[in-house]
Design a protein around this motif. Structure first.
Motif, mmCIF file in Angstrom:
data_model
loop_
_atom_site.group_PDB
_atom_site.id
_atom_site.type_symbol
_atom_site.label_atom_id
_atom_site.label_comp_id
_atom_site.label_asym_id
_atom_site.label_seq_id
_atom_site.Cartn_x
_atom_site.Cartn_y
_atom_site.Cartn_z
ATOM 1 N N THR A 26 0.812 -1.217 0.000
ATOM 2 C CA THR A 26 0.000 0.000 0.000
ATOM 3 C C THR A 26 0.846 1.268 0.000
ATOM 4 O O THR A 26 0.325 2.363 -0.229
ATOM 5 N N ASP A 27 2.140 1.126 0.260
ATOM 6 C CA ASP A 27 3.028 2.296 0.258
ATOM 7 C C ASP A 27 3.964 2.303 -0.940
ATOM 8 O O ASP A 27 4.934 3.058 -0.981
ATOM 9 N N GLY A 28 3.682 1.475 -1.923
ATOM 10 C CA GLY A 28 4.533 1.404 -3.101
ATOM 11 C C GLY A 28 4.251 2.542 -4.074
ATOM 12 O O GLY A 28 3.289 3.300 -3.924
ATOM 13 N N THR A 29 5.107 2.644 -5.093
ATOM 14 C CA THR A 29 4.935 3.658 -6.143
ATOM 15 C C THR A 29 5.135 3.006 -7.509
ATOM 16 O O THR A 29 5.978 3.437 -8.295
ATOM 17 N N LEU A 179 -8.506 2.566 -4.503
ATOM 18 C CA LEU A 179 -7.478 3.246 -3.709
ATOM 19 C C LEU A 179 -7.129 2.338 -2.540
ATOM 20 O O LEU A 179 -7.912 2.180 -1.597
ATOM 21 N N HIS A 180 -5.942 1.759 -2.606
ATOM 22 C CA HIS A 180 -5.529 0.671 -1.722
ATOM 23 C C HIS A 180 -4.724 1.218 -0.544
ATOM 24 O O HIS A 180 -3.509 1.393 -0.625
ATOM 25 N N ALA A 240 -2.291 3.714 -1.850
ATOM 26 C CA ALA A 240 -2.805 5.018 -1.419
ATOM 27 C C ALA A 240 -2.204 5.525 -0.115
ATOM 28 O O ALA A 240 -2.675 6.524 0.426
ATOM 29 N N ASP A 241 -1.169 4.870 0.391
ATOM 30 C CA ASP A 241 -0.555 5.375 1.623
ATOM 31 C C ASP A 241 0.167 6.697 1.390
ATOM 32 O O ASP A 241 0.215 7.553 2.279
#
Length: 334
Positions: A26-29, A179-180, A240-241
């Motif tokens: 969830t914090d990836g790009t 939106l994860h 979405a983090d």
């Protein structure tokens, strides 16, 4: 645009088959290699692209077409649906934008099929419509809370797919974004709403109730994503983090060429004269061109032929007799 501002949106597309949200950080790009500063710069750079694409979409409406965009935003509480609308959709002209937030159905809406209220909220031709939550609430919540039988929920998956395929056949581009957000990040955001008096209005005790059902909601999302991830309107899962990344991802998806953006407007053919060598194409004189698409609608009373000045390859400004102003068109050399 440099590499650190380039966004590969294909990495957001959900592949067909079973879905495991725990395998998607969830914090990836994904698709973007830059940091926050680069991401914010890239978001600003998308603005003129969206403006141009929205102009084309609106022009197609003037030409009698039914092209429109429907952006579906789904996600757990605090995933940032409102933030996306402010930051990403804030880049387009609000006159061509419609936003619908779906809440618990009213007594009147409950008297109809669950898609009745959704059909009423669809964007008009030439518009970008945004659903803040959507028809997917009627399978997600109903599965978790037991508001409908398992058989009814199963039926709705198929009905949603048929509905979206119908929309696509009518000229709607359906862009579905999940939106994860992570459980830990959601907890931080909920606490921030309580700690900041200016954000108390955002806090809903029901959010805490839903948080207690996190595993059930994640499972419901996985099933819904798998069952409705069809070729006409596939899902994009957006980590979405990181708020800046989430906003950029949605804007980049909107700016990515799609059937909804390749709208032609009113197709007319013209032989145009060159008043002087065109700019941006090495001074090469193109004596005759065919107008293949109006980007800005021609005013009433405009006539052809006209004089064409080049902005860049394939995009020209035509000053038609009687139009009284420059009209941007897309042309092809004859």
């Amino acid at each position: 645009m440099g590499d650190e501002k380039t966004f590969d949106t294909t990495q957001l597309a959900l592949p067909p088959g079973p879905v495991d949200l725990t395998s998607i950080p969830t914090d990836g790009t994904p698709g973007f290699t830059g940091d926050k500063a680069a991401g914010e710069a890239a978001l600003a750079a998308v603005a003129p692209e969206l403006a141009d694409l929205q102009e084309r979409l609106w022009a197609s409406r003037e030409g009698g077409e039914t092209r429109r965009i429907l952006l579906v935003l789904q996600g757990m509480d605090t995933s940032g649906k409102g933030g996306v609308i402010r930051k990403a959709l804030g880049l387009v002209d609000p006159q061509g934008l419609s936003i619908k937030a779906f809440k618990a159905p009213t007594a009147e809406e409950l008297e109809h099929d669950f898609l009745w209220r959704v059909r009423k909220a669809l964007p008009a031709a030439g518009h970008i419509g945004v659903f803040d939550r959507s028809h997917y609430e009627d399978v997600l919540i109903h599965r978790v809370r037991g508001l409908s039988s398992p058989e009814e929920v199963e039926r709705r998956y198929d009905e949603i797919t048929s509905f979206e395929q119908e929309l696509v056949s009518e000229g709607v581009t359906v862009l579905k974004c999940m939106l994860h957000v992570g459980a830990a990040e959601q907890g931080k955001r909920l606490m921030a709403r309580l700690d900041n008096p200016d954000k108390h209005w955002k806090f809903n005790p029901g959010d805490v109730d839903d948080r207690a059902l996190w595993p059930q909601y994640q499972e419901a999302y996985e099933v819904a994503l798998e069952r409705t991830n069809h070729a006409d309107a596939g899902w994009f899962v957006i980590p979405a983090d990181r708020k800046w990344y989430r906003n950029l991802a949605v804007a980049a998806l909107l700016a990515t060429p799609s059937p909804g953006w390749t709208c032609s407007g009113r197709r007319r053919t013209s032989t145009c004269r060159r008043a002087r060598p065109p700019r941006g194409v090495g001074g090469r004189v193109i004596p005759r061109v065919e107008v293949t698409r109006y980007v800005t609608p021609l005013r009433e009373g405009g006539s052809l032929p006209g004089i064409v000045e080049a902005d860049d390859l394939g995009t020209y400004v035509c000053k038609f007799a009687g139009a009284g102003q420059g009209v941007r068109v897309l042309v092809a050399e004859v």
